[in-house]
Design an enzyme around this catalytic site. Structure first.
Site, PDB file in Angstrom:
ATOM      1  CB  CYS A  55      -0.960   0.001   1.185  1.00 40.51           C
ATOM      2  SG  CYS A  55      -0.180   0.280   2.779  1.00 40.51           S
ATOM      3  CG  HIS A  56       0.623   6.109  -0.826  1.00 38.15           C
ATOM      4  ND1 HIS A  56       0.797   7.034   0.184  1.00 38.15           N
ATOM      5  CD2 HIS A  56       1.163   6.666  -1.938  1.00 38.15           C
ATOM      6  CE1 HIS A  56       1.406   8.098  -0.305  1.00 38.15           C
ATOM      7  NE2 HIS A  56       1.646   7.897  -1.588  1.00 38.15           N
ATOM      8  CB  ALA A  57       0.909   3.764   4.549  1.00 40.07           C
TER       9      ALA A  57
END
Length: 98
Positions: A55-57
């Protein structure tokens, strides 16, 4: 990485909330979006409800070497911007500091 970090929370519920990030903030969000890049260098740590290594995080935490705790349910409702918290990364636990 430190096992325990403490600081003030900034809860992200919409993209405008990213502008509330100050130096040494701990970001709490369902997940991050590209808008976090305006303040990524100010962050002390990131906490997300989503747990996904792609994911982006997860990607930005690796790239900018920021501590990340993922998969902590309902954190965007449990904590409020401005509260002080302590994160124990080893135990995957977050507590308010009173």
């Amino acid at each position: 990485m430190q096992n325990i970090i403490q600081g003030k929370v900034v809860v992200i519920k919409n993209d405008d909330d990213y502008y509330n990030i100050k130096e040494e903030s701990i970001l709490i969000a369902e997940n991050t979006t590209p808008e976090v890049m305006v303040a990524i260098k100010k962050l002390k740590a990131i906490v997300t409800e989503i747990d996904n290594k792609l994911c982006h995080a997860a990607i930005i935490a690796r790239e900018f070497q920021k501590p990340l705790l993922m998969g902590i349910d309902n954190t965007t409702n449990k904590f409020k911007t401005g509260e002080r918290i302590v994160i124990d990364f080893q135990k995957k636990a977050i507590k308010k500091i009173i």
